[in-house]
Design a protein around this motif. Structure first.
Motif, PDB file in Angstrom:
ATOM      1  N   LEU A  22      69.212  68.186  76.764  1.00 48.43           N
ATOM      2  CA  LEU A  22      68.218  69.311  77.860  1.00 48.43           C
ATOM      3  C   LEU A  22      67.145  68.991  77.773  1.00 48.43           C
ATOM      4  N   LEU A  44      74.828  71.382  79.922  1.00 43.85           N
ATOM      5  CA  LEU A  44      74.191  72.385  79.283  1.00 43.85           C
ATOM      6  C   LEU A  44      75.315  72.900  78.390  1.00 43.85           C
ATOM      7  N   THR A  45      74.287  73.842  77.275  1.00 40.19           N
ATOM      8  CA  THR A  45      74.678  73.977  76.597  1.00 40.19           C
ATOM      9  C   THR A  45      75.423  75.620  76.603  1.00 40.19           C
ATOM     10  N   PHE A  47      74.850  79.492  79.973  1.00 45.95           N
ATOM     11  CA  PHE A  47      74.831  79.246  80.271  1.00 45.95           C
ATOM     12  C   PHE A  47      73.293  81.105  80.084  1.00 45.95           C
ATOM     13  N   TYR A  51      68.833  80.673  76.905  1.00 40.31           N
ATOM     14  CA  TYR A  51      68.666  79.423  76.619  1.00 40.31           C
ATOM     15  C   TYR A  51      68.291  78.637  78.267  1.00 40.31           C
ATOM     16  N   LEU A  52      68.063  79.156  79.295  1.00 39.56           N
ATOM     17  CA  LEU A  52      68.246  79.187  80.531  1.00 39.56           C
ATOM     18  C   LEU A  52      66.615  79.123  80.378  1.00 39.56           C
ATOM     19  N   LEU A  55      65.458  76.432  78.853  1.00 39.06           N
ATOM     20  CA  LEU A  55      65.039  74.755  79.779  1.00 39.06           C
ATOM     21  C   LEU A  55      63.880  74.841  81.163  1.00 39.06           C
ATOM     22  N   THR A  95      72.964  79.303  88.391  1.00 40.50           N
ATOM     23  CA  THR A  95      71.518  78.695  87.726  1.00 40.50           C
ATOM     24  C   THR A  95      70.724  77.694  88.171  1.00 40.50           C
TER      25      THR A  95
END
Length: 170
Positions: A22, A44-45, A47, A51-52, A55, A95
């Motif tokens: 992404l 998405l790898t 949640f 990580y979010l 991104l 998300t």
């Protein structure tokens, strides 16, 4: 004003081949001078909030908005999976909100092979209404995407719109 975005599914071959993630997709969209990225849930790898946040920051650093958060749902084909699909949609809404998307895009799916199209339609309309109610509580619009199966025509889309009949459903 017109704003252009790209769906990460447009690069599915690159994702499958391990040639893109992404972050790379977001940078590619920037290089193409696009305004936004639709980050499909399947790409998405994790949640995990860390990580979010990464991104979200990559989008910010590249000037990308997230116009919608697509979630592949299947409400028509497998009656026994409807609740799990609604839960997947709920996770997608949370998300998407975290990433800044104003709406979640969902699919209704298809009738089971040899099964009743009308039963699948009713199941789909009920599931979409339930998703719209969850989204209304969160502040996330639920939008149905036309994508074959039970939504193959404009008339199919209008039929769902009328059957769902919820102000938070688009």
């Amino acid at each position: 004003m017109m704003r252009l975005s790209c769906l990460s599914l447009s690069y599915s071959n690159q994702f499958r081949a391990g040639k893109m993630d992404l972050a790379g997709f977001i940078r590619t969209a920037r290089a193409l001078d696009l305004d936004g990225v639709d980050l499909h849930m399947q790409h998405l790898t994790s949640f995990d909030r860390i990580y979010l946040k990464q991104l979200r920051r990559i989008c910010l650093d590249n000037g990308m908005s997230v116009p919608s958060f697509p979630v592949s749902t299947e409400f028509g084909r497998y009656p026994e999976r409807v609740n799990a699909e609604i839960e997947k949609c709920r996770v997608g809404m949370e998300t998407g909100l975290f990433l800044g998307a104003p709406l979640v895009r969902v699919f209704v799916g298809s009738a089971p092979p040899g099964g009743s199209v009308e039963d699948a339609f009713k199941r789909g309309a009920d599931a979409l209404r339930r998703c719209a109610e969850i989204g209304a509580d969160m502040g996330m619009v639920v939008a149905l995407q036309n994508h074959s199966g039970l939504t193959s025509t404009g008339d199919d889309m209008l039929r769902f719109h009328k059957a769902v009949n919820h102000p938070n459903f688009a």
